[in-house]
Design a protein around this motif. Sequence first.
Motif, PDB file in Angstrom:
ATOM      1  N   ILE A  54       0.848  -1.196   0.000  1.00 11.36           N
ATOM      2  CA  ILE A  54       0.000   0.000   0.000  1.00 11.36           C
ATOM      3  C   ILE A  54       0.886   1.249   0.000  1.00 11.36           C
ATOM      4  O   ILE A  54       0.614   2.225  -0.703  1.00 11.36           O
ATOM      5  N   ASP A  55       1.973   1.199   0.783  1.00 13.68           N
ATOM      6  CA  ASP A  55       2.921   2.311   0.790  1.00 13.68           C
ATOM      7  C   ASP A  55       3.520   2.519  -0.601  1.00 13.68           C
ATOM      8  O   ASP A  55       3.695   3.657  -1.053  1.00 13.68           O
ATOM      9  N   ALA A  56       3.828   1.430  -1.288  1.00 10.15           N
ATOM     10  CA  ALA A  56       4.392   1.529  -2.636  1.00 10.15           C
ATOM     11  C   ALA A  56       3.419   2.227  -3.580  1.00 10.15           C
ATOM     12  O   ALA A  56       3.830   3.051  -4.400  1.00 10.15           O
ATOM     13  N   LEU A  57       2.140   1.916  -3.457  1.00 11.92           N
ATOM     14  CA  LEU A  57       1.134   2.579  -4.298  1.00 11.92           C
ATOM     15  C   LEU A  57       1.066   4.070  -3.997  1.00 11.92           C
ATOM     16  O   LEU A  57       0.971   4.898  -4.915  1.00 11.92           O
ATOM     17  N   GLU A  58       1.142   4.428  -2.717  1.00 15.48           N
ATOM     18  CA  GLU A  58       1.107   5.843  -2.338  1.00 15.48           C
ATOM     19  C   GLU A  58       2.347   6.574  -2.845  1.00 15.48           C
ATOM     20  O   GLU A  58       2.262   7.715  -3.323  1.00 15.48           O
ATOM     21  N   GLY A  68       6.020  13.807 -12.874  1.00 14.12           N
ATOM     22  CA  GLY A  68       5.405  13.672 -14.182  1.00 14.12           C
ATOM     23  C   GLY A  68       5.682  12.350 -14.861  1.00 14.12           C
ATOM     24  O   GLY A  68       5.797  12.284 -16.077  1.00 14.12           O
ATOM     25  N   MET A  69       5.792  11.303 -14.094  1.00 16.14           N
ATOM     26  CA  MET A  69       6.026   9.976 -14.665  1.00 16.14           C
ATOM     27  C   MET A  69       5.129   8.971 -13.964  1.00 16.14           C
ATOM     28  O   MET A  69       4.619   9.238 -12.885  1.00 16.14           O
ATOM     29  N   HIS A  70       4.936   7.835 -14.578  1.00 14.24           N
ATOM     30  CA  HIS A  70       4.061   6.823 -14.002  1.00 14.24           C
ATOM     31  C   HIS A  70       4.854   5.566 -13.671  1.00 14.24           C
ATOM     32  O   HIS A  70       5.649   5.091 -14.478  1.00 14.24           O
ATOM     33  N   LEU A  71       4.615   5.064 -12.483  1.00 18.55           N
ATOM     34  CA  LEU A  71       5.161   3.775 -12.069  1.00 18.55           C
ATOM     35  C   LEU A  71       3.997   2.797 -12.105  1.00 18.55           C
ATOM     36  O   LEU A  71       2.996   2.993 -11.414  1.00 18.55           O
ATOM     37  N   LYS A  72       4.111   1.786 -12.929  1.00 24.32           N
ATOM     38  CA  LYS A  72       3.013   0.845 -13.121  1.00 24.32           C
ATOM     39  C   LYS A  72       3.100  -0.295 -12.115  1.00 24.32           C
ATOM     40  O   LYS A  72       4.169  -0.845 -11.864  1.00 24.32           O
ATOM     41  N   SER A  73       1.958  -0.668 -11.567  1.00 24.59           N
ATOM     42  CA  SER A  73       1.928  -1.713 -10.550  1.00 24.59           C
ATOM     43  C   SER A  73       2.319  -3.078 -11.106  1.00 24.59           C
ATOM     44  O   SER A  73       2.785  -3.941 -10.364  1.00 24.59           O
ATOM     45  N   ASN A  78       9.602  -3.576 -10.736  1.00 21.88           N
ATOM     46  CA  ASN A  78       9.260  -2.861  -9.505  1.00 21.88           C
ATOM     47  C   ASN A  78      10.106  -3.294  -8.321  1.00 21.88           C
ATOM     48  O   ASN A  78      10.470  -2.463  -7.490  1.00 21.88           O
ATOM     49  N   HIS A  79      10.417  -4.566  -8.239  1.00 23.76           N
ATOM     50  CA  HIS A  79      11.250  -5.043  -7.129  1.00 23.76           C
ATOM     51  C   HIS A  79      12.597  -4.326  -7.137  1.00 23.76           C
ATOM     52  O   HIS A  79      13.095  -3.905  -6.092  1.00 23.76           O
ATOM     53  N   GLN A  80      13.171  -4.148  -8.319  1.00 18.48           N
ATOM     54  CA  GLN A  80      14.450  -3.444  -8.442  1.00 18.48           C
ATOM     55  C   GLN A  80      14.266  -1.942  -8.271  1.00 18.48           C
ATOM     56  O   GLN A  80      15.068  -1.287  -7.614  1.00 18.48           O
ATOM     57  N   ILE A  81      13.232  -1.389  -8.870  1.00 22.33           N
ATOM     58  CA  ILE A  81      12.993   0.058  -8.814  1.00 22.33           C
ATOM     59  C   ILE A  81      12.803   0.507  -7.369  1.00 22.33           C
ATOM     60  O   ILE A  81      13.360   1.515  -6.940  1.00 22.33           O
ATOM     61  N   PHE A  82      12.030  -0.233  -6.604  1.00 22.58           N
ATOM     62  CA  PHE A  82      11.718   0.117  -5.222  1.00 22.58           C
ATOM     63  C   PHE A  82      12.654  -0.540  -4.209  1.00 22.58           C
ATOM     64  O   PHE A  82      12.359  -0.541  -3.018  1.00 22.58           O
TER      65      PHE A  82
END
Length: 98
Positions: A54-58, A68-73, A78-82
């Motif tokens: 949930i924190d990742a979504l926020e 101005g960019m989108h991080l897609k679920s 995502n594991h590497q990005i976050f």
Amino acid sequence: MTSLESGNAMPATDPALERQLARLIVDTLHLEIEPESISPLDPLFRDGLGLDSIDALEIALAVSQSFGMHLKSDDEQNHQIFANLRSLAAHIAQHRTK
């Protein structure tokens, strides 16, 4: 292919962007810590800051609004990005529009 995509060492990021991102995370999630206490290489999830999905979504929404960019679920990276503040900052630096 970037070093983030290939799994190699992360590219150097701007320390100012890392500090800005740390402040964004603390403010967005209402964390009771100082942004300076977030080490760029400490994990954001589990043993690090203890964040959850949930924190990742926020964070993704705040990043979208601020940079101005989108991080897609459903992004396979995502594991590497976050993984940590530095990897998230490197991804933002590569893809931001603001």
